[in-house]
Design an enzyme around this catalytic site. Structure first.
Site, mmCIF file in Angstrom:
data_model
loop_
_atom_site.group_PDB
_atom_site.id
_atom_site.type_symbol
_atom_site.label_atom_id
_atom_site.label_comp_id
_atom_site.label_asym_id
_atom_site.label_seq_id
_atom_site.Cartn_x
_atom_site.Cartn_y
_atom_site.Cartn_z
ATOM 1 N N PRO A 12 -1.168 14.928 -34.923
ATOM 2 C CA PRO A 12 -2.544 15.271 -35.251
ATOM 3 C C PRO A 12 -3.377 14.037 -35.634
ATOM 4 C CG PRO A 12 -0.966 16.609 -36.473
ATOM 5 C CD PRO A 12 -0.224 15.437 -35.907
ATOM 6 N N GLU A 13 -4.686 14.104 -35.408
ATOM 7 C CA GLU A 13 -5.598 13.033 -35.778
ATOM 8 C C GLU A 13 -6.441 13.483 -36.971
ATOM 9 O OE1 GLU A 13 -7.682 11.504 -32.336
ATOM 10 O OE2 GLU A 13 -5.981 11.944 -31.033
ATOM 11 N N HIS A 23 12.872 24.136 -36.216
ATOM 12 C CA HIS A 23 12.465 22.765 -36.530
ATOM 13 C C HIS A 23 11.965 22.618 -37.970
ATOM 14 C CE1 HIS A 23 13.098 21.814 -32.381
ATOM 15 N NE2 HIS A 23 12.126 22.608 -31.966
#
Length: 278
Positions: free
Chosen positions: A2-3, A95
């Site tokens: 993500p940014e 995960h």
């Protein structure tokens, strides 16, 4: 990914959901996710009894200010990390790397497919930057008053890198990544291959404005989901449908109809319109 917009979206969600409830315990399922301290039991034990006063963002880092001991919890999502606020009885995703338990039923779950994400506990009286050392290398935030035309011009005109490569450097603009660098360059009419020292001063102001505008638009849309980004409630971001050039290879430009092109720069994909960008 993500940014900045995705991390900011997560920060806002966490501030709505996780404050004030005490941390009652947790579980570390992947030891290397914990960057500090090196003992996972110490990590959980130090968090027990704390509550979160507020979540902050610095670049792509999330920082939770803890009470009552003035300590910090740091998180970096890296490529595929997700922070999800869930009922504790929710089945574990394969995960899942770290679980932090709140109150009687809720938990903050760190899910990370690629396992590059990290978490830190910062003890009382210790400067955050000495534990989370990447913070010391960050440039100013695009939404900071310090992010001026003069600042950006000074940073960019020191090297002969392509402008796209320079914009991904976190010591130039904190939080900007591949998606929004492409979008900002399109909006400012600059080709990603333009060498920084060849930029004219009159191009810097539109570039600064475009960076702020595309980041703001994505935050308003809840970020971008092209692969696996989810907000804390497990919802996709919606900016992808608004993108000007990113991930639109071969499609017509929304402004001129020219075909969007894709090239590799510094190992990263760059999307652009050769008609609108010069």
């Amino acid at each position: 990914m993500p940014e900045l917009p995705e991390v900011e979206t997560v920060r806002r969600g966490l501030n709505q959901l996780t404050l004030n409830d005490g941390i009652t315990g947790g579980d570390v399922l992947l030891k290397r996710t914990i960057a500090y301290p090196f003992s996972v039991s110490e990590f959980i034990d130090n968090l027990k009894g704390s509550s979160i006063k507020s979540w902050h963002r610095r670049g792509k880092y999330l920082l939770a200010e803890l009470t009552p001991s003035s300590t910090w919890l740091g998180v970096h999502l890296r490529m595929t990390g997700q922070l999800l606020w869930l009922d504790r009885n929710e089945p574990l995703h394969k995960h899942t790397r770290v679980r932090l338990f709140f109150g009687e039923q809720q938990e903050l779950r760190f899910v990370d497919q690629r396992t590059f994400g990290q978490m830190w506990y910062v003890p009382p009286g210790v400067a955050v930057e000495t534990i989370i050392t990447g913070l010391a290398k960050l440039a100013v935030d695009p939404f900071s008053p310090e992010f001026t035309v003069e600042y950006l011009a000074n940073k960019l005109q020191k090297g002969r890198r392509p402008i796209k490569t320079a914009l991904l450097d976190q010591s130039i603009v904190a939080g900007l990544g591949n998606i929004y660098a492409d979008e900002a360059l399109f909006k400012s009419g600059i080709l990603p291959t333009t060498i920084c020292t060849d930029l004219q001063k009159k191009q810097i102001a539109p570039l600064r404005t475009a960076i702020i505008e595309v980041l703001s638009a994505s935050i308003a849309a809840g970020g971008t989901t092209f692969s696996n980004f989810l907000n804390v409630k497990g919802v996709n971001g919606n900016y992808g449908g608004e993108a000007w050039v990113y991930n639109r290879t071969g499609e017509p430009c929304k402004v001129c109809g020219n075909v969007i092109q894709r090239i590799k720069l510094g190992g990263r994909s760059s999307h652009f319109c050769s008609q609108c960008q010069k």
